[in-house]
Design an enzyme around this catalytic site. Structure first.
Site, short mmCIF file in Angstrom:
data_model
loop_
_atom_site.label_atom_id
_atom_site.label_comp_id
_atom_site.label_asym_id
_atom_site.label_seq_id
_atom_site.Cartn_x
_atom_site.Cartn_y
_atom_site.Cartn_z
N ASP A 17 0.84 -1.09 -0.22
CA ASP A 17 0.11 0.53 -0.18
C ASP A 17 0.81 1.19 -0.36
O ASP A 17 0.85 1.65 1.17
CB ASP A 17 -0.89 0.13 1.05
CG ASP A 17 -2.35 1.47 1.20
OD1 ASP A 17 -2.45 1.34 -0.13
OD2 ASP A 17 -3.25 1.02 1.99
N GLU A 98 -6.15 4.62 -9.01
CA GLU A 98 -7.64 5.49 -8.71
C GLU A 98 -8.00 6.43 -9.05
O GLU A 98 -7.84 7.17 -10.26
CB GLU A 98 -6.94 6.13 -7.47
CG GLU A 98 -8.20 6.36 -6.20
CD GLU A 98 -8.47 5.97 -5.24
OE1 GLU A 98 -9.39 6.95 -4.96
OE2 GLU A 98 -7.46 5.82 -4.45
N LYS A 134 -8.79 1.81 -9.41
CA LYS A 134 -10.00 2.01 -8.02
C LYS A 134 -10.79 2.95 -7.94
O LYS A 134 -10.61 4.27 -8.62
CB LYS A 134 -8.82 2.61 -6.95
CG LYS A 134 -8.52 1.11 -6.63
CD LYS A 134 -6.59 1.98 -5.43
CE LYS A 134 -7.81 2.23 -4.24
NZ LYS A 134 -6.12 2.69 -3.48
N THR A 158 -12.73 0.81 -3.64
CA THR A 158 -12.99 1.14 -1.92
C THR A 158 -13.69 2.58 -1.33
O THR A 158 -14.67 2.33 -1.81
CB THR A 158 -11.18 2.50 -2.24
OG1 THR A 158 -10.72 2.46 -1.61
CG2 THR A 158 -11.37 3.66 -3.28
N PHE A 180 -11.93 -1.09 4.38
CA PHE A 180 -10.45 0.10 5.66
C PHE A 180 -10.69 -0.30 7.14
O PHE A 180 -11.34 0.10 7.28
CB PHE A 180 -11.54 1.32 5.15
CG PHE A 180 -10.55 1.74 3.63
CD1 PHE A 180 -10.38 0.77 2.80
CD2 PHE A 180 -10.74 3.29 4.03
CE1 PHE A 180 -9.42 2.16 1.58
CE2 PHE A 180 -10.07 3.61 3.21
CZ PHE A 180 -9.49 3.00 1.25
#
Length: 332
Positions: A17, A98, A134, A158, A180
Site C-alpha cells: 500500500d 484511482e 479504483k 475502495t 477499510f
C-alpha cells in the site's frame, strides 16, 4: 522459525500500500495499490523527480497555451499511470490506480476517467489483466464499476465500510473490494472512547463478516483488507484473499518471528449463519443511512482523497511553473 510476513504470503496475497517504488522492491509484494495521497508523498521525493518532470513536460507540450493549473490537472492521471508503470516493472501481479475522488457520485465522469486510465496503460503495452481501477463504493461508483467490468476493465472498490456496500459490489460482479479496517477502528474509538484489539476490533469484525458472506454465497469478488493501524489487525485476518499493507507494517511483519494461525478459511465460511440480502438502491440507501460509521467514513474518505488531489495539483502546478514553457517549434 519463519517470519510472519513469509507465513502470511503462504495463505494470503500480500499487496503493498504505497507509491514508493523502493519500498515495493524491498518487500516483494504480489500487487501494489496507490491513491492520490500516496502518489503525492512519492512525488515529493527527489529520486522520483524525473518521473514527475517527464509527465509534466508532456502535459505542457500537449497543452502549450494552458495555464499551469490546467496543465497540472491534466497531468495527474498520467502521473498516476507513470508510477503504476514503474511499479509493474517490479510486482508480478497488478497495480491499482484511482479515479478522481471528486467523481465519486458521478457515474459518467468515473467511466470516462477509468477508460482514459486504461487506455494509457494499454498504449504502454500493459494489458487490462494487470490493472485495477479504483473507485469509491458509492452507489454511483458501483454502477460505473459494473459497466467497466462488462467491458473487461477490472475494478477495485475502495472506501468500503459496510456490508451493504460489499453486497452491492459483489452483485455488480466487480473484481475486488478494499474494506477499510483501520478507519472503521478509528471511528469506533472516537465514538465510544474505548480501544479495541484482536478479534474485538470492529474493522476486523467487518471484514470477517464480508469474507464469510462472499464465500458462503459463492461470489467471485475477492476481499482485500486495507487501511491497517497495527499488525494485530493483519494477524486476525490471515487467510483473507488479499491484504494491502503499508511498508511500515510490512517491515514489522518481516522482522517478527512466531506462528501465524489462519483465521479466515472459505470452508469455515460455509457454516456461517449469515442470511442473503438483496440490494437495490432503496435498500442500499437505507442501510447506509442506518450505519452511522459507514455514512461518516465514506464522506470523510471522499473529502480526504479529494483534498489530497487538490494539494497534489497545487504542487504539480508549482513545478510546471518552475519548468517553464517549451520554446515554440523553430525558435532559436
Amino acid at each position: 522459525m519463519a517470519n510472519l510476513l513469509d507465513q502470511l504470503k503462504s495463505m494470503t496475497t500480500v499487496v503493498s500500500d504505497t507509491g514508493d517504488i523502493n519500498a515495493i522492491k524491498a518487500y516483494k509484494p504480489t500487487d501494489a495499490t496507490t491513491n492520490p495521497s500516496l502518489i503525492g508523498a512519492a512525488a515529493t521525493k527527489p529520486e522520483y523527480q524525473p518521473i514527475v518532470d517527464g509527465v509534466l513536460q508532456k502535459a505542457r507540450e500537449a497543452n502549450p497555451s494552458a495555464s499551469d493549473e490546467d496543465v497540472a490537472k491534466a497531468a495527474f492521471k498520467s502521473l498516476a499511470v507513470a508510477f503504476g508503470l514503474k511499479i509493474l516493472e517490479i510486482v508480478p501481479g497488478r497495480v491499482s490506480t484511482e479515479v478522481d475522488a471528486r467523481l465519486s457520485f458521478d457515474t459518467e465522469g468515473s467511466l470516462a476517467t477509468a477508460r482514459d486510465i486504461i487506455k494509457q496503460y494499454n498504449a504502454a503495452g500493459i494489458g487490462n489483466e494487470r490493472v485495477l481501477i479504483k473507485l469509491a463504493s458509492t452507489w454511483e461508483g458501483i454502477r460505473a464499476a459494473e459497466i467497466l467490468e462488462k467491458e473487461g476493465i477490472h475494478c477495485n472498490m475502495t472506501l468500503l465500510f459496510g456490508l451493504h456496500q460489499a453486497i452491492a459490489c459483489a452483485e455488480a460482479k466487480v473484481t475486488l473490494i478494499s474494506p477499510f479496517v483501520g478507519r472503521i477502528l478509528d471511528w469506533y474509538k472516537k465514538d465510544t472512547g474505548k480501544d479495541f484489539t484482536g478479534a474485538d476490533d470492529p474493522g476486523v469484525q467487518s471484514v470477517t463478516e464480508i469474507y464469510h458472506y462472499y464465500k458462503k454465497f459463492g461470489y467471485k469478488t475477492v476481499v482485500m483488507g486495507a487501511s491497517f493501524r497495527n499488525t494485530g489487525e493483519i494477524i486476525e485476518l490471515a487467510g483473507c484473499d488479499l491484504l494491502t499493507i503499508s511498508p511500515q507494517l510490512l517491515q514489522e511483519l518481516q522482522t517478527t518471528e512466531g506462528t501465524l494461525v489462519r483465521k479466515l478459511d472459505p470452508e469455515k465460511s460455509k457454516t456461517s449463519p449469515l442470511e442473503k440480502i438483496t440490494i437495490d438502491k432503496a435498500t442500499f440507501d437505507r442501510m447506509h443511512k442506518e450505519n452511522r460509521m459507514a455514512d461518516d467514513k465514506l464522506q470523510e474518505g471522499i473529502d480526504g482523497f479529494s483534498k489530497a488531489l487538490v494539494d497534489l495539483e497545487k504542487m504539480l502546478a508549482k513545478r510546471v511553473a518552475e519548468l517553464g514553457k517549451p520554446e515554440p517549434v523553430g525558435a532559436k
